[in-house]
Write a protein that holds these residues in place. Structure first.
Motif, PDB file in Angstrom:
ATOM      1  N   TYR A   7       0.832  -1.193   0.000  1.00 49.29           N
ATOM      2  CA  TYR A   7       0.000   0.000   0.000  1.00 49.29           C
ATOM      3  C   TYR A   7       0.873   1.251   0.000  1.00 49.29           C
ATOM      4  O   TYR A   7       2.064   1.206   0.314  1.00 49.29           O
ATOM      5  CB  TYR A   7      -0.940   0.007   1.210  1.00 49.29           C
ATOM      6  CG  TYR A   7      -0.235   0.012   2.551  1.00 49.29           C
ATOM      7  CD1 TYR A   7      -0.062   1.194   3.252  1.00 49.29           C
ATOM      8  CD2 TYR A   7       0.270  -1.154   3.108  1.00 49.29           C
ATOM      9  CE1 TYR A   7       0.584   1.211   4.475  1.00 49.29           C
ATOM     10  CE2 TYR A   7       0.910  -1.144   4.326  1.00 49.29           C
ATOM     11  CZ  TYR A   7       1.065   0.037   5.008  1.00 49.29           C
ATOM     12  OH  TYR A   7       1.710   0.042   6.222  1.00 49.29           O
ATOM     13  N   LEU A   8       0.268   2.366  -0.367  1.00 50.18           N
ATOM     14  CA  LEU A   8       0.933   3.659  -0.350  1.00 50.18           C
ATOM     15  C   LEU A   8       0.715   4.309   1.011  1.00 50.18           C
ATOM     16  O   LEU A   8      -0.271   4.004   1.691  1.00 50.18           O
ATOM     17  CB  LEU A   8       0.369   4.559  -1.454  1.00 50.18           C
ATOM     18  CG  LEU A   8       0.649   4.093  -2.880  1.00 50.18           C
ATOM     19  CD1 LEU A   8      -0.151   4.897  -3.880  1.00 50.18           C
ATOM     20  CD2 LEU A   8       2.142   4.209  -3.170  1.00 50.18           C
ATOM     21  N   PRO A   9       1.590   5.219   1.412  1.00 47.98           N
ATOM     22  CA  PRO A   9       1.416   5.876   2.706  1.00 47.98           C
ATOM     23  C   PRO A   9       0.047   6.566   2.856  1.00 47.98           C
ATOM     24  O   PRO A   9      -0.493   6.627   3.959  1.00 47.98           O
ATOM     25  CB  PRO A   9       2.553   6.899   2.748  1.00 47.98           C
ATOM     26  CG  PRO A   9       3.622   6.289   1.912  1.00 47.98           C
ATOM     27  CD  PRO A   9       2.880   5.582   0.807  1.00 47.98           C
ATOM     28  N   GLU A  11      -2.700   5.395   2.003  1.00 42.21           N
ATOM     29  CA  GLU A  11      -3.685   4.353   2.281  1.00 42.21           C
ATOM     30  C   GLU A  11      -3.440   3.682   3.630  1.00 42.21           C
ATOM     31  O   GLU A  11      -3.932   2.592   3.887  1.00 42.21           O
ATOM     32  CB  GLU A  11      -3.640   3.295   1.177  1.00 42.21           C
ATOM     33  CG  GLU A  11      -3.927   3.859  -0.193  1.00 42.21           C
ATOM     34  CD  GLU A  11      -3.620   2.875  -1.311  1.00 42.21           C
ATOM     35  OE1 GLU A  11      -4.364   2.900  -2.300  1.00 42.21           O
ATOM     36  OE2 GLU A  11      -2.647   2.097  -1.190  1.00 42.21           O
ATOM     37  N   ASP A  12      -2.712   4.352   4.513  1.00 39.74           N
ATOM     38  CA  ASP A  12      -2.307   3.778   5.787  1.00 39.74           C
ATOM     39  C   ASP A  12      -3.499   3.373   6.661  1.00 39.74           C
ATOM     40  O   ASP A  12      -3.486   2.309   7.277  1.00 39.74           O
ATOM     41  CB  ASP A  12      -1.411   4.761   6.528  1.00 39.74           C
ATOM     42  CG  ASP A  12      -0.663   4.126   7.661  1.00 39.74           C
ATOM     43  OD1 ASP A  12      -0.273   2.948   7.510  1.00 39.74           O
ATOM     44  OD2 ASP A  12      -0.468   4.799   8.693  1.00 39.74           O
ATOM     45  N   ASP A  35       9.613  -1.259   4.394  1.00 37.38           N
ATOM     46  CA  ASP A  35       9.502  -0.053   3.564  1.00 37.38           C
ATOM     47  C   ASP A  35      10.663   0.011   2.573  1.00 37.38           C
ATOM     48  O   ASP A  35      11.092   1.072   2.158  1.00 37.38           O
ATOM     49  CB  ASP A  35       9.447   1.192   4.440  1.00 37.38           C
ATOM     50  CG  ASP A  35      10.680   1.370   5.305  1.00 37.38           C
ATOM     51  OD1 ASP A  35      11.507   0.445   5.361  1.00 37.38           O
ATOM     52  OD2 ASP A  35      10.804   2.439   5.920  1.00 37.38           O
ATOM     53  N   ALA A  38      10.271   1.669  -1.949  1.00 36.86           N
ATOM     54  CA  ALA A  38       9.576   2.958  -2.029  1.00 36.86           C
ATOM     55  C   ALA A  38       8.917   3.114  -3.387  1.00 36.86           C
ATOM     56  O   ALA A  38       9.432   2.608  -4.380  1.00 36.86           O
ATOM     57  CB  ALA A  38      10.566   4.086  -1.781  1.00 36.86           C
ATOM     58  N   PRO A  39       7.782   3.721  -3.487  1.00 37.84           N
ATOM     59  CA  PRO A  39       7.007   4.413  -2.461  1.00 37.84           C
ATOM     60  C   PRO A  39       6.053   3.496  -1.700  1.00 37.84           C
ATOM     61  O   PRO A  39       5.268   3.968  -0.880  1.00 37.84           O
ATOM     62  CB  PRO A  39       6.223   5.435  -3.259  1.00 37.84           C
ATOM     63  CG  PRO A  39       5.916   4.732  -4.538  1.00 37.84           C
ATOM     64  CD  PRO A  39       7.163   3.896  -4.804  1.00 37.84           C
ATOM     65  N   PHE A  40       6.096   2.206  -1.950  1.00 41.22           N
ATOM     66  CA  PHE A  40       5.153   1.287  -1.328  1.00 41.22           C
ATOM     67  C   PHE A  40       5.638   0.825   0.045  1.00 41.22           C
ATOM     68  O   PHE A  40       6.828   0.664   0.273  1.00 41.22           O
ATOM     69  CB  PHE A  40       4.921   0.056  -2.207  1.00 41.22           C
ATOM     70  CG  PHE A  40       4.284   0.382  -3.514  1.00 41.22           C
ATOM     71  CD1 PHE A  40       2.924   0.602  -3.599  1.00 41.22           C
ATOM     72  CD2 PHE A  40       5.050   0.486  -4.663  1.00 41.22           C
ATOM     73  CE1 PHE A  40       2.329   0.903  -4.809  1.00 41.22           C
ATOM     74  CE2 PHE A  40       4.473   0.793  -5.873  1.00 41.22           C
ATOM     75  CZ  PHE A  40       3.105   1.007  -5.945  1.00 41.22           C
ATOM     76  N   HIS A  42       4.953  -2.403   2.804  1.00 44.18           N
ATOM     77  CA  HIS A  42       4.484  -3.788   2.737  1.00 44.18           C
ATOM     78  C   HIS A  42       4.261  -4.345   4.133  1.00 44.18           C
ATOM     79  O   HIS A  42       5.027  -4.063   5.048  1.00 44.18           O
ATOM     80  CB  HIS A  42       5.511  -4.666   2.021  1.00 44.18           C
ATOM     81  CG  HIS A  42       5.623  -4.382   0.566  1.00 44.18           C
ATOM     82  ND1 HIS A  42       6.413  -3.373   0.069  1.00 44.18           N
ATOM     83  CD2 HIS A  42       5.046  -4.967  -0.496  1.00 44.18           C
ATOM     84  CE1 HIS A  42       6.310  -3.361  -1.248  1.00 44.18           C
ATOM     85  NE2 HIS A  42       5.489  -4.318  -1.618  1.00 44.18           N
TER      86      HIS A  42
END
Length: 63
Positions: A7-9, A11-12, A35, A38-40, A42
């Protein structure tokens, strides 16, 4: 069973809700966060095998 959540930050909050639901279903799951890509971000969940007796019929069907 292994579950990977990428996910992206931004979508935290959604990732935290999914993680909470999964941990409620499988409280003994092992969790690892990463992490490195980047930018994802996991989340890796590892869920052990079901016991040979008792839960076998419950976990043997496909979703």
């Amino acid at each position: 069973m292994k579950i990977t959540l990428a996910y992206l930050p931004a979508e935290d909050e959604e990732a935290a809700a999914v993680l909470t639901a999964l941990l409620r279903l499988h409280p003994r799951a092992k969790l690892r966060k990463s992490d490195r890509h980047a930018p994802f971000l996991h989340l890796y969940l590892t869920i052990g095998k079901a016991a040979k007796m008792g839960r076998k019929s419950e976990d043997s069907h496909c979703i």
